[in-house]
Write a protein that holds these residues in place. Structure first.
Motif, short mmCIF file in Angstrom:
data_model
loop_
_atom_site.label_atom_id
_atom_site.label_comp_id
_atom_site.label_asym_id
_atom_site.label_seq_id
_atom_site.Cartn_x
_atom_site.Cartn_y
_atom_site.Cartn_z
N UNK A 1 0.80 -1.23 0.00
CA UNK A 1 0.00 0.00 0.00
C UNK A 1 0.84 1.29 0.00
N UNK A 2 2.13 1.14 0.23
CA UNK A 2 3.01 2.32 0.18
C UNK A 2 2.60 3.39 1.16
N UNK A 3 2.58 4.63 0.68
CA UNK A 3 2.38 5.77 1.58
C UNK A 3 0.99 5.81 2.22
N UNK A 4 0.03 5.17 1.56
CA UNK A 4 -1.34 5.23 2.09
C UNK A 4 -1.55 4.23 3.25
N UNK A 5 -0.50 3.46 3.56
CA UNK A 5 -0.65 2.40 4.56
C UNK A 5 -0.87 2.95 5.97
N UNK A 6 -1.94 2.47 6.61
CA UNK A 6 -2.25 2.88 7.98
C UNK A 6 -2.00 1.68 8.90
N UNK A 7 -0.83 1.70 9.55
CA UNK A 7 -0.40 0.52 10.31
C UNK A 7 -1.36 0.20 11.47
#
Ligand code: ATP
Length: 515
Positions: free
Chosen positions: A132-138
């Motif tokens: 998901x790259x930068x959009x990833x919400x851990x």
């Protein structure tokens, strides 16, 4: 923890070989085929270990006006260990596999199993991060991903059951957990386990010249008790007022059930401990302060934050009301290198009761006497040494087919700080190099060598972590300049000999990381 932290057992083998080849660590009594899990430190190893120890001492004792040091003996009155609880409760739960006849720590078998589940969670996070790259919400991922949730529930469930078993001292239940998780012996592959038994880790020996007079004493399993029994002596002589700390470095001995992973777990090792005495009720503030301070110190060794971790203890020891480990990502897993414990007034009270001596402090602000509370920071010198080697060791590809091994140690800890080389062994270059050596040796650990090509000499210095190499060439004789080569960048500059001392001094300054 990030992905770089999970590496394989092979990497430890590389470190072990490197330590042997370059004179850091040798197996003990090697000419007799060695003694299991006992090691000797060689010419570069002892320098690195001493530097590390001195760095800890300076950070603790020199930089804190309210911390003083002691050096207590290894042998102590046997009552010490009755009071501290070590005679009755310094046990590890052991279990044997009936087929391989191998012995394990039951708690470690379960912890390793849980660590594997945690690893799966981390892998899922990494995969999703990549996807998901930068959009990833851990945070969101951890809360919603079904795989992660299933593994989290499993790990938490095992931890809760294990904690309850430990707290109840229920060894049958500890065994049952191993059986229920279907944990197999890595050697035999079977699940044919014995009962779990408690095993006391203290080594004992006899003092006294004739058998009738002999009495049993112990090799200290921790250095801390030497500090507690000297509490009054230090208080009365050092002009310290609470809060203050006492630091000590020294050998400790534990008859570990399984000593393995090189110098990570041995039966003889060195601890660097500090006991900080505080007013009761203020201990949690100090606990948090020391947690933060010690993490900063580890970072100053060049350990990246993603290789370091806090881990709260599942079950605190009999003497503590809070405990956390600082862990490091070794090639064989994420493991403790330092423990920080809020030890309450347990130790001083116990010694007070058993010795009949009042171990109290008169607090003139409160107009009251009390037994101080204690925050302990306890770090393994050898384990930290191993962490430095694992963190620093790098194989680098250079131009063409060349590669080099470089040990990126913090310059202030390097066993040799300056390598000094005449380009060739003629035309008066060696004499000039020797002149430089004799000048610099007063301030730095130097090494001079004339043999082999200059490239080979640089490589040897890279492999032991020497931050600077100085080369004397024909131009040196004309204009008093030398080349200075930097280990990590391999960049070479030409500088005047007069500047050498200052440039190197700045680079190997131990203070930078702590200011
Ligand atoms: P572990 O759980 O690994 O056995 P511990 O919790 O018993 O360690 P402490 O009693 O907190 O360890 O000791 C403080 C430090 O001493 C540890 O963080 C570790 O760095 C070091 N240490 C303890 N036991 C050993 C050992 N057998 N070999 C080398 N270092 C050790």
């Amino acid at each position: 923890m990030s992905k770089e932290t999970t590496t394989t057992q092979n990497d430890l083998q590389v470190i072990i070989s490197h330590c042997k080849e370059y004179g850091f660590i040798f197996p003990s009594s090697e000419i007799y085929d060695g003694l299991g899990a006992v090691y000797d430190y060689g010419p570069y190893g002892v320098e690195l270990k001493n530097n590390l120890q001195q760095y800890w001492w300076k950070a603790m004792v020199q930089l804190n006006e309210n911390i003083v040091g002691i050096d207590a003996a290894i042998f102590m009155h046997p009552k010490t260990w009755k009071a501290s609880g070590h005679v009755d409760a310094f046990n590890d739960p052991l279990i044997d596999n009936k087929d391989s006849k191998k012995r394990y720590r039951a708690d470690v078998l379960i912890e390793d199993y849980v660590a594997k589940i945690e690893e799966k969670i981390n892998k899922d996070v990494e995969k999703a991060e990549k996807k998901f790259g930068e959009t990833f919400d851990k945070a969101m991922f951890l809360q919603t991903n079904p795989n992660v949730l299933r593994n989290r529930e499993k790990a938490d469930g095992i931890n809760a059951r294990f904690k309850a078993a430990l707290e109840a001292g229920d060894l049958a239940e500890v065994r049952q957990i191993i059986v229920d998780l279907e944990i197999a012996c890595p050697i035999s592959g079977t699940r044919n386990w014995t009962e779990v038994r408690q095993f006391n880790l203290m080594f004992s020996t006899e003092v006294g010249s004739v058998a009738e007079e002999a009495s049993t004493i112990y090799l200290r399993p921790e250095t801390a008790q030497g500090i507690f029994v000297n509490f009054l002596n230090v208080l009365n002589t050092s002009r310290q007022r609470i809060p203050f700390g006492i630091a000590q470095v020294g050998k400790a001995f534990r008859n570990e059930i399984v000593a393995r992973q090189f110098i990570f777990r041995t039966r003889e090792f060195e601890q660097m401990e500090m006991q900080f005495f505080v007013r009761p009720g203020t201990e949690m503030e100090w606990y948090e302060k020391w947690k933060a301070d010690r993490m900063k110190w580890h970072r100053s060794l060049g350990f990246p934050q993603e290789k370091l971790n806090y881990k709260d203890h599942l079950k605190v020891a009999h003497y503590a009301n809070a405990a956390v480990d600082i862990e490091f990502a070794f090639p064989f897993g994420i493991k403790e290198i330092e423990g920080i414990h809020s030890r309450t007034d347990f130790d001083l009270t116990q010694h007070q009761n058993l010795s009949g001596k009042k171990l109290q402090y008169f607090d003139s602000e409160l107009n009251q006497s009390y037994v101080p509370y204690v925050i302990e920071t306890s770090i393994g010198l050898n384990r930290t040494f191993l962490a430095l080697m694992c963190n620093g060791y790098k194989k680098e590809k250079l131009d063409g087919d060349n590669e080099r091994v470089v040990l990126a140690l913090p310059p202030f800890l390097a066993p040799v700080q300056i390598g000094i080389f005449p380009l060739v062994n003629k035309d008066g270059l060696s004499e000039k190099a020797e002149e430089i050596y004799n000048e610099l040796k007063w301030d730095f650990k130097c090494f001079m060598e004339e043999k082999d090509s200059i490239g080979k000499r640089y490589r040897r210095m890279d492999a032991i972590g020497t931050p600077y190499c100085i080369t004397v060439d024909h131009q040196t004789l004309e204009d008093n300049t030398v080349t200075i080569r930097e280990r990590d960048t391999m960049k070479q500059d030409r500088i005047n000999i007069e500047q050498l001392k200052q440039i190197v001094a700045e680079r190997v300054d131990w203070k930078k990381g702590l200011r």
